[in-house]
Design an enzyme around this catalytic site. Structure first.
Site, PDB file in Angstrom:
ATOM      1  NE  ARG A 127      -3.556   0.038   2.640  1.00  0.00           N
ATOM      2  CZ  ARG A 127      -4.109   0.245   3.841  1.00  0.00           C
ATOM      3  NH1 ARG A 127      -4.094  -0.711   4.746  1.00  0.00           N
ATOM      4  NH2 ARG A 127      -4.676   1.398   4.121  1.00  0.00           N
ATOM      5  CE1 TYR A 141     -11.528  13.906  -4.832  1.00  0.00           C
ATOM      6  CE2 TYR A 141     -11.248  15.205  -2.842  1.00  0.00           C
ATOM      7  CZ  TYR A 141     -11.745  14.086  -3.489  1.00  0.00           C
ATOM      8  OH  TYR A 141     -12.471  13.159  -2.782  1.00  0.00           O
ATOM      9  N   PRO A 142      -6.750  18.057  -4.406  1.00  0.00           N
ATOM     10  CG  PRO A 142      -5.793  20.210  -4.541  1.00  0.00           C
ATOM     11  CD  PRO A 142      -6.699  19.254  -5.279  1.00  0.00           C
ATOM     12  CG  MET A 143      -8.172  16.491   1.082  1.00  0.00           C
ATOM     13  SD  MET A 143      -9.526  15.371   1.551  1.00  0.00           S
ATOM     14  CE  MET A 143     -10.193  16.181   2.999  1.00  0.00           C
ATOM     15  CG  ASP A 144      -5.970  22.447   3.225  1.00  0.00           C
ATOM     16  OD1 ASP A 144      -4.988  21.773   2.869  1.00  0.00           O
ATOM     17  OD2 ASP A 144      -6.081  23.674   3.027  1.00  0.00           O
ATOM     18  CE  LYS A 145      -9.459  14.954   7.241  1.00  0.00           C
ATOM     19  NZ  LYS A 145      -8.687  13.921   7.930  1.00  0.00           N
ATOM     20  CG  HIS A 168     -12.905   8.672   5.576  1.00  0.00           C
ATOM     21  ND1 HIS A 168     -13.261   9.481   4.521  1.00  0.00           N
ATOM     22  CD2 HIS A 168     -11.774   8.028   5.194  1.00  0.00           C
ATOM     23  CE1 HIS A 168     -12.367   9.347   3.550  1.00  0.00           C
ATOM     24  NE2 HIS A 168     -11.462   8.462   3.925  1.00  0.00           N
TER      25      HIS A 168
HETATM   26  C1  VOV Z   1     -12.442   3.832  -1.700  1.00  0.00           C
HETATM   27  C2  VOV Z   1     -12.672   4.738  -0.800  1.00  0.00           C
HETATM   28  C3  VOV Z   1     -11.938   5.060   0.438  1.00  0.00           C
HETATM   29  C4  VOV Z   1     -11.590   4.262   1.518  1.00  0.00           C
HETATM   30  C5  VOV Z   1     -11.862   2.781   1.679  1.00  0.00           C
HETATM   31  C6  VOV Z   1     -10.877   5.080   2.473  1.00  0.00           C
HETATM   32  C7  VOV Z   1     -10.385   4.629   3.702  1.00  0.00           C
HETATM   33  C8  VOV Z   1      -9.540   5.403   4.482  1.00  0.00           C
HETATM   34  C9  VOV Z   1      -8.956   4.965   5.750  1.00  0.00           C
HETATM   35  C10 VOV Z   1      -9.201   3.589   6.401  1.00  0.00           C
HETATM   36  C11 VOV Z   1      -8.134   5.971   6.206  1.00  0.00           C
HETATM   37  C12 VOV Z   1      -7.329   5.995   7.530  1.00  0.00           C
HETATM   38  C13 VOV Z   1      -6.104   5.193   7.489  1.00  0.00           C
HETATM   39  C14 VOV Z   1      -5.140   5.638   6.420  1.00  0.00           C
HETATM   40  O1  VOV Z   1      -5.045   4.898   5.441  1.00  0.00           O
HETATM   41  O2  VOV Z   1      -4.541   6.711   6.539  1.00  0.00           O
HETATM   42  C15 VOV Z   1      -8.197   7.025   5.237  1.00  0.00           C
HETATM   43  C16 VOV Z   1      -7.458   8.196   5.316  1.00  0.00           C
HETATM   44  C17 VOV Z   1      -7.724   9.311   4.530  1.00  0.00           C
HETATM   45  N1  VOV Z   1      -8.669   9.407   3.531  1.00  0.00           N
HETATM   46 FE1  VOV Z   1      -9.818   7.924   2.825  1.00  0.00          FE
HETATM   47  N2  VOV Z   1     -10.800   6.375   1.979  1.00  0.00           N
HETATM   48  C18 VOV Z   1     -11.442   6.395   0.749  1.00  0.00           C
HETATM   49  C19 VOV Z   1     -11.652   7.503  -0.087  1.00  0.00           C
HETATM   50  C20 VOV Z   1     -11.278   8.778   0.291  1.00  0.00           C
HETATM   51  C21 VOV Z   1     -11.726   9.995  -0.355  1.00  0.00           C
HETATM   52  C22 VOV Z   1     -12.679  10.059  -1.524  1.00  0.00           C
HETATM   53  C23 VOV Z   1     -11.134  11.046   0.283  1.00  0.00           C
HETATM   54  C24 VOV Z   1     -11.383  12.524   0.024  1.00  0.00           C
HETATM   55  C25 VOV Z   1     -12.326  13.081   1.078  1.00  0.00           C
HETATM   56  C26 VOV Z   1     -13.682  13.460   0.566  1.00  0.00           C
HETATM   57  O3  VOV Z   1     -14.576  13.628   1.420  1.00  0.00           O
HETATM   58  O4  VOV Z   1     -13.873  13.654  -0.637  1.00  0.00           O
HETATM   59  C27 VOV Z   1     -10.289  10.520   1.305  1.00  0.00           C
HETATM   60  C28 VOV Z   1      -9.471  11.286   2.120  1.00  0.00           C
HETATM   61  C29 VOV Z   1      -8.653  10.709   3.071  1.00  0.00           C
HETATM   62  C30 VOV Z   1      -7.643  11.441   3.783  1.00  0.00           C
HETATM   63  C31 VOV Z   1      -7.314  12.920   3.552  1.00  0.00           C
HETATM   64  C32 VOV Z   1      -7.049  10.579   4.676  1.00  0.00           C
HETATM   65  C33 VOV Z   1      -5.936  10.919   5.660  1.00  0.00           C
HETATM   66  C34 VOV Z   1      -6.546  11.677   6.793  1.00  0.00           C
HETATM   67  C35 VOV Z   1      -5.688  11.922   7.980  1.00  0.00           C
HETATM   68  O5  VOV Z   1      -6.068  12.807   8.775  1.00  0.00           O
HETATM   69  O6  VOV Z   1      -4.646  11.257   8.151  1.00  0.00           O
HETATM   70  N3  VOV Z   1     -10.434   9.141   1.302  1.00  0.00           N
HETATM   71  N4  VOV Z   1      -9.081   6.671   4.238  1.00  0.00           N
END
Ligand code: VOV
Length: 245
Positions: A127, A141-145, A168
């Protein structure tokens, strides 16, 4: 003070967007165009060799809309290699007929919100150093918290953040097999905090997933977004057709 989050970081990532100057491309001689195309295909050939030996990965997509004409997403073990690749493209013949539209620098990131994983675990390694899928469509796309008033992600306790990230993940999991996400961290590297790169067979799934996530608290309260880029797979063999004038 809230506990920070520990990240595991993998390959470095460059998203490089280019726009073709179709007018000058049309005015070029056919010899020049052929040279530009074959040189570009050679560059891609090198990337394919790197990918076969698992020393990196790449994705090439045409971009729909006026933000760019095509994008190259490159993953490599070092930032230096990303720079070499972008410079090699800049020196190429094709670059003479393109302008730079946008770029994004980041690194593949996994957080420990879901618990501490063993970095040497082959699944985790896979991964952190992913071979990018060659699926039909890409969405970047880029994003912020958010850090505003009562909606400040960075003052939440870690447990609270983990709870929101769990929800999420549950939303995301419903799209298993339909969408693959690569999250790249860019704090200190680029203008936003993360790059989100999604791959899908069916382009409509991007809209469904991104919309559904808007209702998750982590997105509705804490998500801020940059521009969206959407593209279609450009196979190496289709490069001449794409550039044919
Ligand atoms: C296929 C879809 C999908 C899946 C299964 C998924 C799962 C997960 C898991 C389990 C985790 C946490 C562990 C890790 O792996 O870091 C994350 C982490 C993250 N994600 Fe996610 N995400 C997806 C999809 C997915 C999308 C579409 C977005 C954009 C948000 C949106 O609203 O448009 C996103 C964002 C993020 C971000 C910015 C982080 C890091 C945040 C932080 O603060 O560190 N993500 N994500």
């Amino acid at each position: 003070m809230p506990e920070s989050v520990v990240t595991m970081d993998g390959w470095y990532c460059l998203h490089d967007f280019r726009t073709v100057d179709w007018t000058s491309w049309k005015y070029a001689s056919s010899e020049e165009r052929e040279l530009a195309i074959s040189e570009f295909q050679q560059l891609i050939g090198k990337w394919e060799d790197t990918e076969k030996s698992k020393q990196g990965s790449h994705a090439l997509y045409t971009v729909v809309g006026q933000k760019a004409d095509f994008m190259m997403m490159i993953l490599r073990p070092t930032m230096e290699e990303l720079n070499e690749i972008e410079t090699a493209f800049n020196k190429s013949k094709l670059a003479e007929f393109t302008t730079k539209s946008y770029s994004y620098v980041s690194v593949v990131e996994l957080s420990n919100y879901m618990g501490n994983a063993d970095e040497n675990d082959p699944e985790i390694q896979g991964r952190l150093k992913p071979i990018l899928p060659k699926w039909n469509h890409i969405c970047f796309y880029p994003m912020d918290k958010r850090r505003q008033g009562n909606d400040n992600w960075y003052v939440l306790e870690k447990d609270e953040r983990a709870k929101l990230m769990y929800a999420h993940g549950m939303t995301g999991r419903q799209y298993a097999g339909k969408i693959r996400q690569i999250i790249t961290g860019s704090i200190g590297f680029d203008d936003w905090e993360w790059g989100v790169t999604l791959f899908a067979h069916d382009v409509l799934q991007f809209k469904k997933l991104v919309y559904e996530m808007r209702f998750d608290e982590v997105t509705s309260r804490y998500g801020d977004f940059g521009s969206f880029y959407i593209g279609n797979l450009l196979k190496t063999s289709e490069v001449p057709q794409f550039l044919y004038v």
